[in-house]
Design a protein around this motif. Structure first.
Motif, PDB file in Angstrom:
ATOM      1  N   LYS A   1      -6.965  -5.799   0.405  1.00  0.00           N
ATOM      2  CA  LYS A   1      -7.586  -6.990  -0.136  1.00  0.00           C
ATOM      3  C   LYS A   1      -6.483  -7.997  -0.413  1.00  0.00           C
ATOM      4  O   LYS A   1      -5.437  -7.659  -0.931  1.00  0.00           O
ATOM      5  CB  LYS A   1      -8.347  -6.602  -1.396  1.00  0.00           C
ATOM      6  CG  LYS A   1      -9.021  -7.742  -2.073  1.00  0.00           C
ATOM      7  CD  LYS A   1     -10.059  -7.300  -3.081  1.00  0.00           C
ATOM      8  CE  LYS A   1      -9.448  -6.693  -4.307  1.00  0.00           C
ATOM      9  NZ  LYS A   1     -10.397  -6.539  -5.395  1.00  0.00           N
ATOM     10  N   ASN A   2      -6.728  -9.272  -0.050  1.00  0.00           N
ATOM     11  CA  ASN A   2      -5.719 -10.315  -0.218  1.00  0.00           C
ATOM     12  C   ASN A   2      -6.371 -11.579  -0.762  1.00  0.00           C
ATOM     13  O   ASN A   2      -7.436 -11.978  -0.319  1.00  0.00           O
ATOM     14  CB  ASN A   2      -5.032 -10.615   1.124  1.00  0.00           C
ATOM     15  CG  ASN A   2      -3.975 -11.688   0.999  1.00  0.00           C
ATOM     16  OD1 ASN A   2      -4.267 -12.860   1.101  1.00  0.00           O
ATOM     17  ND2 ASN A   2      -2.759 -11.282   0.767  1.00  0.00           N
ATOM     18  N   VAL A  29      -3.299  -2.886  -1.575  1.00  0.00           N
ATOM     19  CA  VAL A  29      -3.498  -1.957  -0.471  1.00  0.00           C
ATOM     20  C   VAL A  29      -3.969  -0.640  -1.070  1.00  0.00           C
ATOM     21  O   VAL A  29      -3.284  -0.054  -1.904  1.00  0.00           O
ATOM     22  CB  VAL A  29      -2.181  -1.748   0.331  1.00  0.00           C
ATOM     23  CG1 VAL A  29      -2.397  -0.762   1.455  1.00  0.00           C
ATOM     24  CG2 VAL A  29      -1.662  -3.073   0.857  1.00  0.00           C
ATOM     25  N   GLU A  30      -5.158  -0.220  -0.653  1.00  0.00           N
ATOM     26  CA  GLU A  30      -5.720   1.032  -1.146  1.00  0.00           C
ATOM     27  C   GLU A  30      -5.673   2.072  -0.046  1.00  0.00           C
ATOM     28  O   GLU A  30      -5.730   1.746   1.139  1.00  0.00           O
ATOM     29  CB  GLU A  30      -7.153   0.803  -1.614  1.00  0.00           C
ATOM     30  CG  GLU A  30      -7.247  -0.164  -2.778  1.00  0.00           C
ATOM     31  CD  GLU A  30      -8.676  -0.429  -3.204  1.00  0.00           C
ATOM     32  OE1 GLU A  30      -9.595   0.240  -2.688  1.00  0.00           O
ATOM     33  OE2 GLU A  30      -8.862  -1.312  -4.047  1.00  0.00           O
ATOM     34  N   ASN A  31      -5.580   3.333  -0.458  1.00  0.00           N
ATOM     35  CA  ASN A  31      -5.491   4.431   0.489  1.00  0.00           C
ATOM     36  C   ASN A  31      -6.701   5.348   0.330  1.00  0.00           C
ATOM     37  O   ASN A  31      -7.095   5.668  -0.796  1.00  0.00           O
ATOM     38  CB  ASN A  31      -4.188   5.199   0.241  1.00  0.00           C
ATOM     39  CG  ASN A  31      -3.808   6.042   1.424  1.00  0.00           C
ATOM     40  OD1 ASN A  31      -4.655   6.633   2.073  1.00  0.00           O
ATOM     41  ND2 ASN A  31      -2.520   6.082   1.704  1.00  0.00           N
ATOM     42  N   ASN A  35      -4.301  11.723  -2.395  1.00  0.00           N
ATOM     43  CA  ASN A  35      -2.946  12.202  -2.673  1.00  0.00           C
ATOM     44  C   ASN A  35      -1.906  11.083  -2.572  1.00  0.00           C
ATOM     45  O   ASN A  35      -0.783  11.237  -3.028  1.00  0.00           O
ATOM     46  CB  ASN A  35      -2.552  13.327  -1.703  1.00  0.00           C
ATOM     47  CG  ASN A  35      -3.408  14.562  -1.913  1.00  0.00           C
ATOM     48  OD1 ASN A  35      -3.753  14.899  -3.041  1.00  0.00           O
ATOM     49  ND2 ASN A  35      -3.764  15.226  -0.830  1.00  0.00           N
ATOM     50  N   LEU A  36      -2.283   9.974  -1.976  1.00  0.00           N
ATOM     51  CA  LEU A  36      -1.370   8.848  -1.812  1.00  0.00           C
ATOM     52  C   LEU A  36      -1.836   7.683  -2.685  1.00  0.00           C
ATOM     53  O   LEU A  36      -3.025   7.399  -2.753  1.00  0.00           O
ATOM     54  CB  LEU A  36      -1.315   8.402  -0.349  1.00  0.00           C
ATOM     55  CG  LEU A  36      -0.842   9.458   0.650  1.00  0.00           C
ATOM     56  CD1 LEU A  36      -0.990   8.931   2.069  1.00  0.00           C
ATOM     57  CD2 LEU A  36       0.600   9.837   0.367  1.00  0.00           C
ATOM     58  N   SER A  37      -0.907   7.031  -3.333  1.00  0.00           N
ATOM     59  CA  SER A  37      -1.274   5.923  -4.213  1.00  0.00           C
ATOM     60  C   SER A  37      -1.312   4.606  -3.434  1.00  0.00           C
ATOM     61  O   SER A  37      -0.671   4.458  -2.400  1.00  0.00           O
ATOM     62  CB  SER A  37      -0.271   5.807  -5.372  1.00  0.00           C
ATOM     63  OG  SER A  37       1.011   5.531  -4.874  1.00  0.00           O
ATOM     64  N   GLY A  38      -2.070   3.672  -3.949  1.00  0.00           N
ATOM     65  CA  GLY A  38      -2.130   2.334  -3.367  1.00  0.00           C
ATOM     66  C   GLY A  38      -0.958   1.498  -3.855  1.00  0.00           C
ATOM     67  O   GLY A  38      -0.155   1.924  -4.691  1.00  0.00           O
ATOM     68  N   ARG A  39      -0.851   0.305  -3.337  1.00  0.00           N
ATOM     69  CA  ARG A  39       0.235  -0.602  -3.717  1.00  0.00           C
ATOM     70  C   ARG A  39      -0.325  -1.993  -3.988  1.00  0.00           C
ATOM     71  O   ARG A  39      -1.293  -2.407  -3.363  1.00  0.00           O
ATOM     72  CB  ARG A  39       1.263  -0.704  -2.587  1.00  0.00           C
ATOM     73  CG  ARG A  39       1.901   0.580  -2.194  1.00  0.00           C
ATOM     74  CD  ARG A  39       3.257   0.646  -2.777  1.00  0.00           C
ATOM     75  NE  ARG A  39       3.853   1.936  -2.475  1.00  0.00           N
ATOM     76  CZ  ARG A  39       5.119   2.104  -2.247  1.00  0.00           C
ATOM     77  NH1 ARG A  39       5.921   1.079  -2.251  1.00  0.00           N
ATOM     78  NH2 ARG A  39       5.601   3.294  -2.033  1.00  0.00           N
ATOM     79  N   SER A  68       7.554 -14.468   1.847  1.00  0.00           N
ATOM     80  CA  SER A  68       7.607 -13.004   1.807  1.00  0.00           C
ATOM     81  C   SER A  68       6.452 -12.473   2.657  1.00  0.00           C
ATOM     82  O   SER A  68       5.437 -13.143   2.827  1.00  0.00           O
ATOM     83  CB  SER A  68       7.505 -12.491   0.375  1.00  0.00           C
ATOM     84  OG  SER A  68       6.306 -12.921  -0.213  1.00  0.00           O
ATOM     85  N   ARG A  69       6.638 -11.291   3.153  1.00  0.00           N
ATOM     86  CA  ARG A  69       5.627 -10.699   4.041  1.00  0.00           C
ATOM     87  C   ARG A  69       5.333  -9.271   3.583  1.00  0.00           C
ATOM     88  O   ARG A  69       6.244  -8.523   3.253  1.00  0.00           O
ATOM     89  CB  ARG A  69       6.159 -10.698   5.455  1.00  0.00           C
ATOM     90  CG  ARG A  69       5.126 -10.337   6.463  1.00  0.00           C
ATOM     91  CD  ARG A  69       5.665 -10.606   7.824  1.00  0.00           C
ATOM     92  NE  ARG A  69       4.543 -10.758   8.701  1.00  0.00           N
ATOM     93  CZ  ARG A  69       4.615 -11.152   9.927  1.00  0.00           C
ATOM     94  NH1 ARG A  69       5.779 -11.476  10.420  1.00  0.00           N
ATOM     95  NH2 ARG A  69       3.558 -11.265  10.673  1.00  0.00           N
ATOM     96  N   VAL A  70       4.063  -8.934   3.566  1.00  0.00           N
ATOM     97  CA  VAL A  70       3.658  -7.577   3.186  1.00  0.00           C
ATOM     98  C   VAL A  70       3.512  -6.746   4.429  1.00  0.00           C
ATOM     99  O   VAL A  70       2.984  -7.148   5.415  1.00  0.00           O
ATOM    100  CB  VAL A  70       2.337  -7.603   2.397  1.00  0.00           C
ATOM    101  CG1 VAL A  70       1.878  -6.204   2.085  1.00  0.00           C
ATOM    102  CG2 VAL A  70       2.499  -8.409   1.136  1.00  0.00           C
TER     103      VAL A  70
END
Length: 70
Positions: A1-2, A29-31, A35-39, A68-70
């Motif tokens: 989501k942005n 950013v969702e996963n 077991n993996l976290s979002g950012r 900046s770039r994600v």
């Protein structure tokens, strides 16, 4: 989501034209894997651009910016 917000300003002084702008980005950013976290990312981009018209067919220009770039 942005999500983003962008603003720009232009000013003309005789034969000199100045432009400046800023962009703010908020990205998540969702996963699907639990077991993996979002950012989450936040960034600001800026620019300054100038154009000088020497005559009808010739212009000098210069610009600088940061992004900046994600």
């Amino acid at each position: 989501k942005n999500g983003a917000l962008f603003v720009e300003y232009e000013k003309r002084i005789g034969d000199l034209e100045l432009q400046t702008g800023m962009r703010y980005d908020d990205t998540s950013v969702e996963n699907d894997d639990s077991n993996l976290s979002g950012r989450d990312y936040n960034g600001v981009g800026l620019f300054l651009f100038g154009t000088y018209r020497l005559d009808e067919g010739f212009r000098y220009f210069v610009g600088i910016g940061k992004s900046s770039r994600v």
